[in-house]
Write a protein that holds these residues in place. Structure first.
Motif, mmCIF file in Angstrom:
data_model
loop_
_atom_site.group_PDB
_atom_site.id
_atom_site.type_symbol
_atom_site.label_atom_id
_atom_site.label_comp_id
_atom_site.label_asym_id
_atom_site.label_seq_id
_atom_site.Cartn_x
_atom_site.Cartn_y
_atom_site.Cartn_z
ATOM 1 N N VAL A 273 -3.149 -15.342 44.602
ATOM 2 C CA VAL A 273 -2.152 -15.245 44.199
ATOM 3 C C VAL A 273 -1.275 -15.290 45.910
ATOM 4 C CG1 VAL A 273 -0.756 -13.656 43.347
ATOM 5 C CG2 VAL A 273 -2.083 -14.491 42.006
ATOM 6 N N GLY A 274 -2.090 -14.369 46.874
ATOM 7 C CA GLY A 274 -1.600 -13.765 48.274
ATOM 8 C C GLY A 274 -1.439 -15.598 48.437
ATOM 9 N N ILE A 275 -2.354 -16.140 48.716
ATOM 10 C CA ILE A 275 -2.201 -17.173 49.072
ATOM 11 C C ILE A 275 -1.151 -17.979 48.271
ATOM 12 C CG2 ILE A 275 -3.160 -19.937 49.829
ATOM 13 C CD1 ILE A 275 -5.750 -17.911 50.536
ATOM 14 N N ALA A 276 -0.887 -18.051 47.569
ATOM 15 C CA ALA A 276 0.351 -18.505 46.412
ATOM 16 C C ALA A 276 1.739 -18.175 47.593
ATOM 17 C CB ALA A 276 0.552 -18.365 45.385
ATOM 18 N N ILE A 277 2.000 -17.015 47.288
ATOM 19 C CA ILE A 277 2.703 -15.967 47.577
ATOM 20 C C ILE A 277 3.000 -16.530 49.381
ATOM 21 C CG2 ILE A 277 4.241 -14.105 48.568
ATOM 22 C CD1 ILE A 277 2.553 -12.782 46.101
ATOM 23 N N ALA A 278 2.085 -16.578 50.067
ATOM 24 C CA ALA A 278 2.471 -16.828 51.567
ATOM 25 C C ALA A 278 2.708 -18.423 51.709
ATOM 26 C CB ALA A 278 1.302 -16.640 51.853
ATOM 27 N N GLU A 279 2.336 -19.094 51.457
ATOM 28 C CA GLU A 279 3.199 -20.128 50.787
ATOM 29 C C GLU A 279 4.529 -21.334 50.241
ATOM 30 O OE1 GLU A 279 -0.146 -22.653 48.992
ATOM 31 O OE2 GLU A 279 -1.043 -23.105 51.029
ATOM 32 N N ALA A 280 4.807 -19.634 49.246
ATOM 33 C CA ALA A 280 5.787 -19.921 49.228
ATOM 34 C C ALA A 280 6.802 -19.531 50.353
ATOM 35 C CB ALA A 280 6.418 -19.221 47.667
ATOM 36 N N CYS A 281 6.750 -17.605 50.864
ATOM 37 C CA CYS A 281 7.398 -17.492 51.879
ATOM 38 C C CYS A 281 7.910 -18.656 52.969
ATOM 39 C CB CYS A 281 7.337 -16.543 52.041
ATOM 40 S SG CYS A 281 6.977 -15.029 50.915
ATOM 41 N N TYR A 282 7.187 -18.702 53.341
ATOM 42 C CA TYR A 282 6.951 -20.570 54.647
ATOM 43 C C TYR A 282 7.822 -21.289 54.089
ATOM 44 C CZ TYR A 282 5.558 -24.456 57.467
ATOM 45 O OH TYR A 282 5.803 -25.116 59.031
ATOM 46 N N LEU A 283 8.390 -21.630 52.871
ATOM 47 C CA LEU A 283 8.912 -22.733 52.088
ATOM 48 C C LEU A 283 9.770 -22.215 52.279
ATOM 49 C CD1 LEU A 283 9.589 -25.669 51.576
ATOM 50 C CD2 LEU A 283 8.988 -24.567 48.597
ATOM 51 N N ILE A 284 10.430 -20.824 52.086
ATOM 52 C CA ILE A 284 11.985 -19.925 51.590
ATOM 53 C C ILE A 284 12.220 -19.741 53.357
ATOM 54 C CG2 ILE A 284 12.489 -18.035 51.238
ATOM 55 C CD1 ILE A 284 11.016 -17.505 49.478
ATOM 56 N N SER A 285 11.326 -19.623 54.266
ATOM 57 C CA SER A 285 11.822 -19.893 55.723
ATOM 58 C C SER A 285 12.028 -20.209 56.392
ATOM 59 C CB SER A 285 10.789 -18.422 55.839
ATOM 60 O OG SER A 285 9.773 -18.682 56.023
ATOM 61 N N ASP A 286 11.106 -21.881 56.391
ATOM 62 C CA ASP A 286 10.972 -23.021 57.038
ATOM 63 C C ASP A 286 13.157 -24.054 57.268
ATOM 64 O OD1 ASP A 286 9.929 -24.989 58.160
ATOM 65 O OD2 ASP A 286 9.102 -26.399 56.810
ATOM 66 N N GLU A 287 12.904 -23.951 58.537
ATOM 67 C CA GLU A 287 14.027 -24.772 58.751
ATOM 68 C C GLU A 287 13.954 -25.873 58.347
ATOM 69 O OE1 GLU A 287 17.091 -23.171 58.489
ATOM 70 O OE2 GLU A 287 15.938 -21.690 57.873
ATOM 71 N N GLY A 288 13.083 -27.438 57.577
ATOM 72 C CA GLY A 288 13.739 -28.082 57.123
ATOM 73 C C GLY A 288 11.830 -28.986 58.512
ATOM 74 N N GLY A 289 11.361 -28.359 59.439
ATOM 75 C CA GLY A 289 10.259 -28.744 59.661
ATOM 76 C C GLY A 289 8.624 -28.339 59.069
ATOM 77 N N GLY A 290 7.799 -29.640 58.944
ATOM 78 C CA GLY A 290 6.415 -29.819 58.384
ATOM 79 C C GLY A 290 6.590 -29.961 57.018
ATOM 80 N N ARG A 291 7.891 -30.470 56.347
ATOM 81 C CA ARG A 291 7.914 -31.091 54.704
ATOM 82 C C ARG A 291 6.806 -31.731 54.605
ATOM 83 N NH1 ARG A 291 14.330 -32.464 53.229
ATOM 84 N NH2 ARG A 291 12.498 -32.980 51.263
#
Length: 76
Positions: free
Chosen positions: A44-62
């Motif tokens: 669950v923590g990993i899923a939260i971390a990945e979601a936070c990464y997507l939220i904060s990502d500025e387009g790179g790494g998609r």
């Protein structure tokens, strides 16, 4: 107003974080009593971390968010 794909993904990720955060807190308490709940809490923590990464990502790494055809066929 037309939403872009990335805006929609970020909105869904925010909703996921809101939903999973309360479960993670409960799982932390459960893990103290039953250590076997640890892997679930970490997942669950990993899923939260990945979601936070997507939220904060500025387009790179998609590209890394969508597996390629080869990645789906791989077996460990």
């Amino acid at each position: 107003m037309v939403r872009t794909e990335m805006e929609r993904a970020r909105e869904l990720a925010r909703n996921l974080v809101e939903l999973l955060a309360s479960y993670e807190e409960e799982l932390m308490a459960l893990e103290a009593q039953a250590p076997a709940a640890g892997p679930l809490r970490r997942a669950v923590g990993i899923a939260i971390a990945e979601a936070c990464y997507l939220i904060s990502d500025e387009g790179g790494g998609r590209e890394g968010w969508t597996p390629t055809g080869d990645a789906r066929r791989r077996t460990p």
